[in-house]
Motif scaffolding. Structure first.
Motif, PDB file in Angstrom:
ATOM      1  N   MET A 169      -2.434 -16.949 -10.241  1.00 41.50           N
ATOM      2  CA  MET A 169      -2.328 -15.772 -11.458  1.00 41.50           C
ATOM      3  C   MET A 169      -3.693 -16.075 -12.105  1.00 41.50           C
ATOM      4  O   MET A 169      -4.057 -15.554 -13.199  1.00 41.50           O
ATOM      5  N   LEU A 170      -4.084 -17.152 -11.165  1.00 47.31           N
ATOM      6  CA  LEU A 170      -5.865 -17.548 -11.798  1.00 47.31           C
ATOM      7  C   LEU A 170      -7.054 -16.719 -11.620  1.00 47.31           C
ATOM      8  O   LEU A 170      -7.811 -16.516 -12.087  1.00 47.31           O
ATOM      9  N   LEU A 171      -6.751 -16.072  -9.989  1.00 48.50           N
ATOM     10  CA  LEU A 171      -7.748 -14.803 -10.324  1.00 48.50           C
ATOM     11  C   LEU A 171      -7.724 -13.610 -10.885  1.00 48.50           C
ATOM     12  O   LEU A 171      -6.437 -13.031 -11.030  1.00 48.50           O
ATOM     13  N   PRO A 172      -8.754 -12.921 -11.192  1.00 51.16           N
ATOM     14  CA  PRO A 172      -8.971 -11.608 -11.604  1.00 51.16           C
ATOM     15  C   PRO A 172      -8.266 -10.511 -11.205  1.00 51.16           C
ATOM     16  O   PRO A 172      -8.157 -10.254 -10.088  1.00 51.16           O
ATOM     17  N   ASP A 173      -7.718  -9.441 -11.884  1.00 49.30           N
ATOM     18  CA  ASP A 173      -6.408  -8.822 -11.545  1.00 49.30           C
ATOM     19  C   ASP A 173      -7.280  -7.697 -10.277  1.00 49.30           C
ATOM     20  O   ASP A 173      -7.435  -7.605  -8.936  1.00 49.30           O
ATOM     21  N   LYS A 174      -8.684  -7.467 -10.646  1.00 37.34           N
ATOM     22  CA  LYS A 174      -9.229  -6.434  -9.418  1.00 37.34           C
ATOM     23  C   LYS A 174      -9.960  -7.224  -8.496  1.00 37.34           C
ATOM     24  O   LYS A 174      -9.394  -7.274  -6.874  1.00 37.34           O
ATOM     25  N   LEU A 175      -9.655  -8.775  -7.995  1.00 34.63           N
ATOM     26  CA  LEU A 175     -10.367  -9.208  -7.172  1.00 34.63           C
ATOM     27  C   LEU A 175      -8.984  -9.548  -6.584  1.00 34.63           C
ATOM     28  O   LEU A 175      -8.857  -9.499  -5.078  1.00 34.63           O
ATOM     29  N   THR A 176      -8.056 -10.156  -7.044  1.00 32.04           N
ATOM     30  CA  THR A 176      -6.427 -10.637  -6.619  1.00 32.04           C
ATOM     31  C   THR A 176      -6.008  -9.109  -5.766  1.00 32.04           C
ATOM     32  O   THR A 176      -5.845  -8.648  -5.061  1.00 32.04           O
TER      33      THR A 176
ATOM     34  N   LYS B  38       6.067 -29.973 -22.088  1.00 31.95           N
ATOM     35  CA  LYS B  38       6.220 -28.551 -21.753  1.00 31.95           C
ATOM     36  C   LYS B  38       5.872 -27.488 -22.283  1.00 31.95           C
ATOM     37  O   LYS B  38       5.567 -26.941 -21.746  1.00 31.95           O
ATOM     38  N   ASP B  39       5.090 -27.752 -22.615  1.00 24.28           N
ATOM     39  CA  ASP B  39       4.026 -26.790 -23.526  1.00 24.28           C
ATOM     40  C   ASP B  39       2.951 -26.461 -22.733  1.00 24.28           C
ATOM     41  O   ASP B  39       2.142 -25.358 -22.922  1.00 24.28           O
ATOM     42  N   MET B  40       2.677 -27.659 -21.796  1.00 24.05           N
ATOM     43  CA  MET B  40       1.251 -26.811 -20.618  1.00 24.05           C
ATOM     44  C   MET B  40       1.582 -26.780 -20.054  1.00 24.05           C
ATOM     45  O   MET B  40       3.006 -26.792 -19.003  1.00 24.05           O
ATOM     46  N   PRO B  41       0.823 -25.048 -19.551  1.00 21.94           N
ATOM     47  CA  PRO B  41       1.048 -25.011 -18.039  1.00 21.94           C
ATOM     48  C   PRO B  41       1.329 -25.818 -17.123  1.00 21.94           C
ATOM     49  O   PRO B  41       0.743 -26.629 -16.570  1.00 21.94           O
TER      50      PRO B  41
ATOM     51  N   PHE C  39       3.142 -21.399  -2.608  1.00 16.76           N
ATOM     52  CA  PHE C  39       3.718 -20.120  -3.510  1.00 16.76           C
ATOM     53  C   PHE C  39       2.380 -19.366  -4.119  1.00 16.76           C
ATOM     54  O   PHE C  39       0.980 -19.584  -4.384  1.00 16.76           O
ATOM     55  N   PHE C  40       3.006 -18.190  -4.096  1.00 17.87           N
ATOM     56  CA  PHE C  40       2.569 -17.505  -4.867  1.00 17.87           C
ATOM     57  C   PHE C  40       3.323 -16.577  -6.668  1.00 17.87           C
ATOM     58  O   PHE C  40       4.614 -17.122  -6.168  1.00 17.87           O
ATOM     59  N   SER C  41       3.238 -15.856  -7.136  1.00 15.68           N
ATOM     60  CA  SER C  41       3.555 -15.800  -7.731  1.00 15.68           C
ATOM     61  C   SER C  41       4.649 -15.132  -7.697  1.00 15.68           C
ATOM     62  O   SER C  41       5.933 -15.227  -8.191  1.00 15.68           O
ATOM     63  N   SER C  42       4.593 -13.835  -6.516  1.00 13.69           N
ATOM     64  CA  SER C  42       5.567 -13.594  -6.200  1.00 13.69           C
ATOM     65  C   SER C  42       6.470 -13.957  -5.235  1.00 13.69           C
ATOM     66  O   SER C  42       7.717 -13.654  -5.377  1.00 13.69           O
ATOM     67  N   THR C  43       6.485 -15.246  -5.585  1.00 12.20           N
ATOM     68  CA  THR C  43       7.500 -16.759  -4.391  1.00 12.20           C
ATOM     69  C   THR C  43       7.538 -17.454  -4.988  1.00 12.20           C
ATOM     70  O   THR C  43       9.148 -17.808  -4.869  1.00 12.20           O
ATOM     71  N   ILE C  44       7.284 -17.519  -5.768  1.00 11.85           N
ATOM     72  CA  ILE C  44       7.769 -18.899  -7.063  1.00 11.85           C
ATOM     73  C   ILE C  44       9.199 -19.277  -7.066  1.00 11.85           C
ATOM     74  O   ILE C  44       9.905 -19.600  -7.460  1.00 11.85           O
ATOM     75  N   ALA C  45       9.928 -17.513  -8.006  1.00 13.94           N
ATOM     76  CA  ALA C  45      11.414 -16.999  -7.979  1.00 13.94           C
ATOM     77  C   ALA C  45      12.413 -18.037  -7.335  1.00 13.94           C
ATOM     78  O   ALA C  45      13.456 -18.483  -7.227  1.00 13.94           O
TER      79      ALA C  45
END
Length: 110
Positions: A62-69, A27-30, A37-43
């Motif tokens: 979540m893995l992509l750099p903010d500027k790229l995203t 449970k400690d590993m992501p 799925f995207f971070s905005s829709t996973i919930a």
């Protein structure tokens, strides 16, 4: 990416958290979730709620750099091939991969 025809790929998703615990997945590993799925829709993904209550879920954006995203969100979300390449690379590099036996994506991974 989702339709009524490919709900078979989500079969047994409700029980996946139990299987992962029985198999000793920490449970400690992501836990990376591939697919639509995207971070905005996973919930909002009700089938993933048991997993989200147990594991720290990670999605491709979540893995992509903010500027790229921020600069490429429309490209990433509209180009299935780009997303598939990201998913494939992440899953190939993973120490552990759990896939669905009816998924063509799973079938392409060695």
């Amino acid at each position: 990416w989702t339709s009524k025809q490919n709900t078979n790929c989500l079969t047994n998703t409700w029980n996946l958290h139990n299987v992962l615990q029985v198999e000793g997945v920490s449970k400690d590993m992501p836990l990376y979730i591939s697919g639509e799925f995207f971070s905005s829709t996973i919930a909002e993904a009700t089938r993933l709620k048991p997993l989200a209550n147990t594991y720290d879920l990670v999605t491709k954006d979540m893995l992509l750099p903010d500027k790229l995203t921020s600069n490429m969100t429309s490209v990433l979300t509209s180009r299935r091939e780009v997303l598939a390449a990201v998913e494939y690379a992440v899953c190939l590099a993973a120490n552990t991969f759990v896939g669905n036996s009816v998924s063509s994506f799973t079938g392409h991974l060695p």
